[in-house]
Write a protein that holds these residues in place. Structure first.
Motif, PDB file in Angstrom:
ATOM      1  N   PRO A 206       0.807  -1.218   0.000  1.00  0.00           N
ATOM      2  CA  PRO A 206       0.000   0.000   0.000  1.00  0.00           C
ATOM      3  C   PRO A 206       0.837   1.264   0.000  1.00  0.00           C
ATOM      4  O   PRO A 206       1.974   1.278   0.490  1.00  0.00           O
ATOM      5  CB  PRO A 206      -0.794  -0.124   1.304  1.00  0.00           C
ATOM      6  CG  PRO A 206       0.095  -0.932   2.200  1.00  0.00           C
ATOM      7  CD  PRO A 206       0.748  -1.932   1.295  1.00  0.00           C
ATOM      8  N   ASP A 207       0.255   2.339  -0.557  1.00  0.00           N
ATOM      9  CA  ASP A 207       0.891   3.635  -0.393  1.00  0.00           C
ATOM     10  C   ASP A 207       0.524   4.169   0.989  1.00  0.00           C
ATOM     11  O   ASP A 207      -0.191   3.507   1.762  1.00  0.00           O
ATOM     12  CB  ASP A 207       0.493   4.596  -1.515  1.00  0.00           C
ATOM     13  CG  ASP A 207      -1.002   4.919  -1.546  1.00  0.00           C
ATOM     14  OD1 ASP A 207      -1.700   4.716  -0.527  1.00  0.00           O
ATOM     15  OD2 ASP A 207      -1.486   5.379  -2.611  1.00  0.00           O
ATOM     16  N   ALA A 208       1.020   5.348   1.333  1.00  0.00           N
ATOM     17  CA  ALA A 208       0.860   5.852   2.697  1.00  0.00           C
ATOM     18  C   ALA A 208      -0.603   6.018   3.115  1.00  0.00           C
ATOM     19  O   ALA A 208      -0.995   5.540   4.195  1.00  0.00           O
ATOM     20  CB  ALA A 208       1.632   7.161   2.860  1.00  0.00           C
ATOM     21  N   PRO A 209      -1.454   6.686   2.321  1.00  0.00           N
ATOM     22  CA  PRO A 209      -2.860   6.809   2.743  1.00  0.00           C
ATOM     23  C   PRO A 209      -3.548   5.455   2.896  1.00  0.00           C
ATOM     24  O   PRO A 209      -4.349   5.251   3.819  1.00  0.00           O
ATOM     25  CB  PRO A 209      -3.493   7.649   1.632  1.00  0.00           C
ATOM     26  CG  PRO A 209      -2.359   8.424   1.051  1.00  0.00           C
ATOM     27  CD  PRO A 209      -1.191   7.488   1.110  1.00  0.00           C
ATOM     28  N   GLU A 210      -3.257   4.515   1.990  1.00  0.00           N
ATOM     29  CA  GLU A 210      -3.871   3.191   2.083  1.00  0.00           C
ATOM     30  C   GLU A 210      -3.424   2.466   3.349  1.00  0.00           C
ATOM     31  O   GLU A 210      -4.229   1.811   4.030  1.00  0.00           O
ATOM     32  CB  GLU A 210      -3.501   2.370   0.851  1.00  0.00           C
ATOM     33  CG  GLU A 210      -4.181   2.839  -0.425  1.00  0.00           C
ATOM     34  CD  GLU A 210      -3.620   2.191  -1.663  1.00  0.00           C
ATOM     35  OE1 GLU A 210      -4.344   2.128  -2.675  1.00  0.00           O
ATOM     36  OE2 GLU A 210      -2.442   1.747  -1.637  1.00  0.00           O
ATOM     37  N   PHE A 211      -2.142   2.579   3.675  1.00  0.00           N
ATOM     38  CA  PHE A 211      -1.622   1.935   4.882  1.00  0.00           C
ATOM     39  C   PHE A 211      -2.335   2.474   6.118  1.00  0.00           C
ATOM     40  O   PHE A 211      -2.784   1.726   6.997  1.00  0.00           O
ATOM     41  CB  PHE A 211      -0.115   2.198   4.994  1.00  0.00           C
ATOM     42  CG  PHE A 211       0.694   0.986   5.383  1.00  0.00           C
ATOM     43  CD1 PHE A 211       0.217   0.051   6.291  1.00  0.00           C
ATOM     44  CD2 PHE A 211       1.957   0.785   4.842  1.00  0.00           C
ATOM     45  CE1 PHE A 211       0.973  -1.061   6.651  1.00  0.00           C
ATOM     46  CE2 PHE A 211       2.728  -0.323   5.188  1.00  0.00           C
ATOM     47  CZ  PHE A 211       2.229  -1.244   6.088  1.00  0.00           C
ATOM     48  N   LEU A 212      -2.452   3.792   6.194  1.00  0.00           N
ATOM     49  CA  LEU A 212      -3.096   4.408   7.355  1.00  0.00           C
ATOM     50  C   LEU A 212      -4.579   4.055   7.411  1.00  0.00           C
ATOM     51  O   LEU A 212      -5.139   3.862   8.502  1.00  0.00           O
ATOM     52  CB  LEU A 212      -2.907   5.924   7.313  1.00  0.00           C
ATOM     53  CG  LEU A 212      -1.463   6.421   7.449  1.00  0.00           C
ATOM     54  CD1 LEU A 212      -1.406   7.936   7.301  1.00  0.00           C
ATOM     55  CD2 LEU A 212      -0.859   5.996   8.787  1.00  0.00           C
ATOM     56  N   ALA A 213      -5.221   3.963   6.256  1.00  0.00           N
ATOM     57  CA  ALA A 213      -6.636   3.585   6.221  1.00  0.00           C
ATOM     58  C   ALA A 213      -6.829   2.182   6.787  1.00  0.00           C
ATOM     59  O   ALA A 213      -7.772   1.927   7.556  1.00  0.00           O
ATOM     60  CB  ALA A 213      -7.169   3.661   4.793  1.00  0.00           C
ATOM     61  N   TRP A 214      -5.956   1.256   6.392  1.00  0.00           N
ATOM     62  CA  TRP A 214      -6.050  -0.108   6.929  1.00  0.00           C
ATOM     63  C   TRP A 214      -5.830  -0.120   8.431  1.00  0.00           C
ATOM     64  O   TRP A 214      -6.595  -0.758   9.173  1.00  0.00           O
ATOM     65  CB  TRP A 214      -5.029  -1.014   6.246  1.00  0.00           C
ATOM     66  CG  TRP A 214      -4.945  -2.382   6.858  1.00  0.00           C
ATOM     67  CD1 TRP A 214      -5.940  -3.322   6.922  1.00  0.00           C
ATOM     68  CD2 TRP A 214      -3.810  -2.972   7.509  1.00  0.00           C
ATOM     69  NE1 TRP A 214      -5.494  -4.458   7.575  1.00  0.00           N
ATOM     70  CE2 TRP A 214      -4.185  -4.267   7.937  1.00  0.00           C
ATOM     71  CE3 TRP A 214      -2.507  -2.529   7.757  1.00  0.00           C
ATOM     72  CZ2 TRP A 214      -3.301  -5.118   8.609  1.00  0.00           C
ATOM     73  CZ3 TRP A 214      -1.622  -3.378   8.413  1.00  0.00           C
ATOM     74  CH2 TRP A 214      -2.032  -4.660   8.842  1.00  0.00           C
ATOM     75  N   LEU A 215      -4.816   0.591   8.887  1.00  0.00           N
ATOM     76  CA  LEU A 215      -4.510   0.587  10.320  1.00  0.00           C
ATOM     77  C   LEU A 215      -5.662   1.169  11.145  1.00  0.00           C
ATOM     78  O   LEU A 215      -6.100   0.568  12.138  1.00  0.00           O
ATOM     79  CB  LEU A 215      -3.228   1.378  10.587  1.00  0.00           C
ATOM     80  CG  LEU A 215      -1.918   0.717  10.156  1.00  0.00           C
ATOM     81  CD1 LEU A 215      -0.759   1.705  10.300  1.00  0.00           C
ATOM     82  CD2 LEU A 215      -1.642  -0.546  10.965  1.00  0.00           C
TER      83      LEU A 215
END
Length: 342
Positions: free
Chosen positions: A108-117
């Motif tokens: 994932p890119d940064a926004p996707e990573f944070l969305a998952w977390l």
């Protein structure tokens, strides 16, 4: 009588204030002078200090001041230090699942990573895994894609990777091992000398602005992109569970809020600095390369194998990766149609 009551009240207030005070001793994995990575913990500290009334006093130590960087997690788990600011992938040897929360090859890119977390259960899984080690993980930074590394000689085919002595962190290192490279893991302060002396043929570390600070361009002139191994990287504030429990709910909220703010700052700061760094490298004669489609396809194939093998070997890794992969699949249906081509 009234003066006595006032005195008792003041003593009670003082005792209450004292009970609410707390200290956190934190070691960073990065020099605080390092662009973005080192600056993020300073940003977190400044935001905590700007909040009045929470009573948490911070003492932030630079890399290696209390324990070696790669021993931070063990020191936090054992209660030798209250907290560590670092990249979770550094603990992959001890805790394989940790790297799922730090960076995934072709992930994932940064926004996707944070969305998952924060919105799709990733952080809850992370907390459960770290709880077994007596540690509380708090997302406290994120950066955009890293570069793929500095090489003394150009890499034109998979054959050029065979026997290559390279410093590569996390799952990306496992991928290069599959393709024949000899991979080692070193902390930032040990890389340049190893590269200069020929102990290493190549290294990756971070984004261009960070790599510039470490001077790799002086001894390795071939700089590769994209950073397939870490399309984004999440940083953690790993806190000893007992130290965390000593904080009140409002103090814990102050820590989390400051980490959220530092995360946003780190992403925007990381994005803003890279173009200038690339311009600097070009003026210095660095050759900037993009991996061939053929090599990127091989990296992806090997990465799929690494993820499958790691999942088979560790149940926590499998659980975390399954959750992230399911989120990316669902999210991807929207992402594929939501954005225009650049």
């Amino acid at each position: 009588m009234r003066p006595l009551l006032l005195a008792v009240a003041l003593v009670g207030l003082a005792a209450s204030a004292q009970a609410q005070s707390a200290k956190l001793k934190i070691q960073s994995a990065f020099s605080q002078s390092m662009p973005v990575l080192g600056e993020m913990i300073r940003n977190f500290e400044s935001r905590m200090n700007a909040m009045e009334g929470h009573g948490v006093r911070l003492r932030v130590y630079d890399a290696d001041k209390l324990v070696p960087t790669l021993q931070i997690f063990d020191a936090v788990s054992a209660g030798k230090i209250d907290a560590g600011f670092a990249w979770p992938g550094y603990w992959m040897g001890k805790l394989p699942a940790a790297t799922v929360f730090g960076a995934i090859p072709f992930g994932p890119d940064a926004p996707e990573f944070l969305a998952w977390l924060h919105e799709a259960g990733g952080l809850a899984i992370w907390e459960e895994i770290y709880r077994k080690q007596g540690v509380v993980p708090i997302p406290c930074g994120v950066i955009p894609p890293e570069a793929s590394g500095w090489f003394r000689k150009p890499i034109e085919s998979e054959a050029d990777l065979a026997g290559l002595k390279v410093r590569y962190a996390g799952l990306g290192g496992k991928v290069l091992q599959k393709l024949g490279a000899s991979v080692t893991m070193l902390a930032a302060g040990d890389i340049f000398l190893s590269l200069e002396r020929g102990v290493l043929d190549a290294t990756e570390y971070s984004m261009p602005a960070v790599d510039k600070n470490l001077g790799f361009y002086k001894v390795a002139r071939h700089y590769y992109f994209p950073g397939w191994h870490q399309p984004s990287s999440v940083m953690e504030l790993a806190v000893n569970e007992k130290s965390w429990a000593k904080l009140s709910a409002s103090q814990q909220a102050a820590v989390r809020t400051s980490c959220d703010a530092a995360t946003l700052w780190g992403l925007t700061r990381g994005l803003a600095l890279q173009g200038k760094a690339l311009t600097y490298f070009e003026k210095e004669g660095v050759e900037i390369h993009r991996w061939s489609p053929e090599l990127l396809a091989r990296f992806r194939q090997a990465a799929d194998e690494v993820m499958e093998e790691a999942s088979a070997q560790d149940a926590d890794f499998a659980r975390a990766w399954s959750s992230l992969r399911a989120f990316l699949a669902e999210h991807g249906r929207w992402a594929d149609i939501a954005y225009t081509d650049r």
